[in-house]
Design a protein around this motif. Sequence first.
Motif, PDB file in Angstrom:
ATOM      1  N   LEU A  70       0.838  -1.198   0.000  1.00 27.85           N
ATOM      2  CA  LEU A  70       0.000   0.000   0.000  1.00 27.85           C
ATOM      3  C   LEU A  70       0.877   1.254   0.000  1.00 27.85           C
ATOM      4  O   LEU A  70       0.576   2.229  -0.695  1.00 27.85           O
ATOM      5  CB  LEU A  70      -0.937   0.002   1.209  1.00 27.85           C
ATOM      6  N   ALA A  71       1.981   1.212   0.748  1.00 26.63           N
ATOM      7  CA  ALA A  71       2.903   2.350   0.785  1.00 26.63           C
ATOM      8  C   ALA A  71       3.515   2.585  -0.601  1.00 26.63           C
ATOM      9  O   ALA A  71       3.670   3.739  -1.025  1.00 26.63           O
ATOM     10  CB  ALA A  71       3.999   2.113   1.821  1.00 26.63           C
ATOM     11  N   GLN A  72       3.843   1.506  -1.305  1.00 25.76           N
ATOM     12  CA  GLN A  72       4.388   1.645  -2.667  1.00 25.76           C
ATOM     13  C   GLN A  72       3.338   2.272  -3.590  1.00 25.76           C
ATOM     14  O   GLN A  72       3.663   3.120  -4.420  1.00 25.76           O
ATOM     15  CB  GLN A  72       4.822   0.280  -3.214  1.00 25.76           C
ATOM     16  N   MET A  73       2.089   1.882  -3.413  1.00 20.25           N
ATOM     17  CA  MET A  73       1.014   2.446  -4.230  1.00 20.25           C
ATOM     18  C   MET A  73       0.834   3.939  -3.945  1.00 20.25           C
ATOM     19  O   MET A  73       0.660   4.737  -4.870  1.00 20.25           O
ATOM     20  CB  MET A  73      -0.279   1.662  -3.990  1.00 20.25           C
ATOM     21  N   VAL A  74       0.896   4.310  -2.668  1.00 18.26           N
ATOM     22  CA  VAL A  74       0.801   5.731  -2.308  1.00 18.26           C
ATOM     23  C   VAL A  74       1.979   6.493  -2.908  1.00 18.26           C
ATOM     24  O   VAL A  74       1.811   7.602  -3.436  1.00 18.26           O
ATOM     25  CB  VAL A  74       0.738   5.911  -0.775  1.00 18.26           C
ATOM     26  N   LYS A  75       3.163   5.890  -2.864  1.00 19.11           N
ATOM     27  CA  LYS A  75       4.352   6.529  -3.443  1.00 19.11           C
ATOM     28  C   LYS A  75       4.152   6.762  -4.941  1.00 19.11           C
ATOM     29  O   LYS A  75       4.471   7.846  -5.446  1.00 19.11           O
ATOM     30  CB  LYS A  75       5.578   5.654  -3.195  1.00 19.11           C
ATOM     31  N   ASN A  76       3.632   5.781  -5.662  1.00 14.65           N
ATOM     32  CA  ASN A  76       3.379   5.934  -7.098  1.00 14.65           C
ATOM     33  C   ASN A  76       2.409   7.088  -7.352  1.00 14.65           C
ATOM     34  O   ASN A  76       2.622   7.896  -8.255  1.00 14.65           O
ATOM     35  CB  ASN A  76       2.823   4.645  -7.706  1.00 14.65           C
ATOM     36  N   ALA A  77       1.347   7.156  -6.559  1.00 14.76           N
ATOM     37  CA  ALA A  77       0.360   8.231  -6.717  1.00 14.76           C
ATOM     38  C   ALA A  77       0.992   9.584  -6.400  1.00 14.76           C
ATOM     39  O   ALA A  77       0.729  10.577  -7.089  1.00 14.76           O
ATOM     40  CB  ALA A  77      -0.852   7.983  -5.824  1.00 14.76           C
ATOM     41  N   ALA A  78       1.841   9.631  -5.382  1.00 14.92           N
ATOM     42  CA  ALA A  78       2.491  10.886  -5.001  1.00 14.92           C
ATOM     43  C   ALA A  78       3.469  11.354  -6.081  1.00 14.92           C
ATOM     44  O   ALA A  78       3.549  12.554  -6.371  1.00 14.92           O
ATOM     45  CB  ALA A  78       3.211  10.721  -3.661  1.00 14.92           C
ATOM     46  N   PHE A  96       3.087   9.137 -19.793  1.00 20.54           N
ATOM     47  CA  PHE A  96       3.832   7.880 -19.858  1.00 20.54           C
ATOM     48  C   PHE A  96       4.014   7.194 -18.507  1.00 20.54           C
ATOM     49  O   PHE A  96       4.277   6.000 -18.467  1.00 20.54           O
ATOM     50  CB  PHE A  96       5.195   8.118 -20.521  1.00 20.54           C
ATOM     51  N   TYR A  97       3.894   7.911 -17.403  1.00 16.43           N
ATOM     52  CA  TYR A  97       4.155   7.315 -16.080  1.00 16.43           C
ATOM     53  C   TYR A  97       3.055   6.332 -15.665  1.00 16.43           C
ATOM     54  O   TYR A  97       3.343   5.261 -15.158  1.00 16.43           O
ATOM     55  CB  TYR A  97       4.352   8.395 -15.017  1.00 16.43           C
ATOM     56  N   LYS A  98       1.812   6.627 -15.839  1.00 14.61           N
ATOM     57  CA  LYS A  98       0.662   5.755 -15.586  1.00 14.61           C
ATOM     58  C   LYS A  98       0.703   5.082 -14.203  1.00 14.61           C
ATOM     59  O   LYS A  98       0.715   3.863 -14.071  1.00 14.61           O
ATOM     60  CB  LYS A  98       0.523   4.730 -16.696  1.00 14.61           C
ATOM     61  N   ALA A  99       0.703   5.900 -13.172  1.00 15.45           N
ATOM     62  CA  ALA A  99       0.779   5.416 -11.788  1.00 15.45           C
ATOM     63  C   ALA A  99      -0.378   4.491 -11.437  1.00 15.45           C
ATOM     64  O   ALA A  99      -0.200   3.521 -10.697  1.00 15.45           O
ATOM     65  CB  ALA A  99       0.803   6.602 -10.831  1.00 15.45           C
ATOM     66  N   ASN A 100      -1.555   4.770 -11.952  1.00 16.28           N
ATOM     67  CA  ASN A 100      -2.720   3.943 -11.608  1.00 16.28           C
ATOM     68  C   ASN A 100      -2.596   2.541 -12.175  1.00 16.28           C
ATOM     69  O   ASN A 100      -2.947   1.560 -11.518  1.00 16.28           O
ATOM     70  CB  ASN A 100      -3.996   4.640 -12.093  1.00 16.28           C
ATOM     71  N   GLN A 101      -2.070   2.436 -13.396  1.00 15.83           N
ATOM     72  CA  GLN A 101      -1.822   1.114 -13.971  1.00 15.83           C
ATOM     73  C   GLN A 101      -0.772   0.360 -13.146  1.00 15.83           C
ATOM     74  O   GLN A 101      -0.920  -0.833 -12.891  1.00 15.83           O
ATOM     75  CB  GLN A 101      -1.351   1.249 -15.427  1.00 15.83           C
ATOM     76  N   LYS A 102       0.285   1.071 -12.726  1.00 22.20           N
ATOM     77  CA  LYS A 102       1.308   0.447 -11.890  1.00 22.20           C
ATOM     78  C   LYS A 102       0.690  -0.091 -10.595  1.00 22.20           C
ATOM     79  O   LYS A 102       0.999  -1.199 -10.159  1.00 22.20           O
ATOM     80  CB  LYS A 102       2.407   1.454 -11.533  1.00 22.20           C
ATOM     81  N   ASN A 103      -0.187   0.706 -10.002  1.00 26.60           N
ATOM     82  CA  ASN A 103      -0.801   0.293  -8.743  1.00 26.60           C
ATOM     83  C   ASN A 103      -1.712  -0.905  -8.919  1.00 26.60           C
ATOM     84  O   ASN A 103      -1.740  -1.801  -8.068  1.00 26.60           O
ATOM     85  CB  ASN A 103      -1.529   1.474  -8.107  1.00 26.60           C
ATOM     86  N   VAL A 104      -2.429  -0.961 -10.008  1.00 24.61           N
ATOM     87  CA  VAL A 104      -3.290  -2.121 -10.254  1.00 24.61           C
ATOM     88  C   VAL A 104      -2.439  -3.367 -10.503  1.00 24.61           C
ATOM     89  O   VAL A 104      -2.795  -4.459 -10.055  1.00 24.61           O
ATOM     90  CB  VAL A 104      -4.279  -1.848 -11.408  1.00 24.61           C
ATOM     91  N   ARG A 105      -1.297  -3.220 -11.163  1.00 27.91           N
ATOM     92  CA  ARG A 105      -0.406  -4.378 -11.370  1.00 27.91           C
ATOM     93  C   ARG A 105       0.102  -4.896 -10.024  1.00 27.91           C
ATOM     94  O   ARG A 105       0.219  -6.102  -9.826  1.00 27.91           O
ATOM     95  CB  ARG A 105       0.779  -4.026 -12.270  1.00 27.91           C
ATOM     96  N   ILE A 106       0.397  -3.989  -9.097  1.00 30.93           N
ATOM     97  CA  ILE A 106       0.810  -4.402  -7.747  1.00 30.93           C
ATOM     98  C   ILE A 106      -0.320  -5.200  -7.101  1.00 30.93           C
ATOM     99  O   ILE A 106      -0.087  -6.259  -6.505  1.00 30.93           O
ATOM    100  CB  ILE A 106       1.182  -3.168  -6.889  1.00 30.93           C
ATOM    101  N   MET A 107      -1.543  -4.697  -7.224  1.00 33.46           N
ATOM    102  CA  MET A 107      -2.706  -5.395  -6.653  1.00 33.46           C
ATOM    103  C   MET A 107      -2.884  -6.766  -7.290  1.00 33.46           C
ATOM    104  O   MET A 107      -3.120  -7.757  -6.585  1.00 33.46           O
ATOM    105  CB  MET A 107      -3.989  -4.581  -6.874  1.00 33.46           C
ATOM    106  N   GLU A 108      -2.779  -6.840  -8.608  1.00 32.57           N
ATOM    107  CA  GLU A 108      -2.972  -8.110  -9.321  1.00 32.57           C
ATOM    108  C   GLU A 108      -1.926  -9.139  -8.913  1.00 32.57           C
ATOM    109  O   GLU A 108      -2.261 -10.296  -8.644  1.00 32.57           O
ATOM    110  CB  GLU A 108      -2.916  -7.875 -10.836  1.00 32.57           C
ATOM    111  N   ARG A 109      -0.654  -8.712  -8.883  1.00 30.79           N
ATOM    112  CA  ARG A 109       0.417  -9.652  -8.488  1.00 30.79           C
ATOM    113  C   ARG A 109       0.193 -10.158  -7.068  1.00 30.79           C
ATOM    114  O   ARG A 109       0.363 -11.348  -6.785  1.00 30.79           O
ATOM    115  CB  ARG A 109       1.789  -8.995  -8.622  1.00 30.79           C
TER     116      ARG A 109
END
Length: 137
Positions: A70-78, A96-109
């Motif tokens: 969750l902290a990594q996801m907050v970092k991506n959003a920040a 190109f950064y697409k933080a939300n896609q990165k966060n969903v990939r974290i959730m999926e994994r």
Amino acid sequence: MDVKAPKALLKAQKLANLLDTAVKLPIIPVRVGLDSLVGIIPGAGDALMLLVSLRIVWLGKSLGMPKPLLAQMVKNAAIDFGLGFIPVVGDLVDIFYKANQKNVRIMERWWIGENKANVDAATRQALNDWNEQSKDS
């Protein structure tokens, strides 16, 4: 056995697609979303998109994801939020950064890791069912 992704993960996927890849730009092969478009509005646009991005983090928390993820996801959003404050360059990088896609990939994994045995069992069962149907044909 039927293994389906939880509703919170499906909602996060839809939200990330809306925010990061909903619109295909003409001429260049890049997809953008509301985050890039609304983020053009100085300050308020980026703040609004941060709140929406944090909804994805909240959905991850509702699934029981561990705090470090969750902290990594907050970092991506920040990071995404911070980039938005750099005039013009920030808007281009945001595409190109697409933080939300990165966060969903974290959730999926994470979800697949937590449910691997059930997913594998369901896959084996589906394959066995398919093999049985093939024999009967």
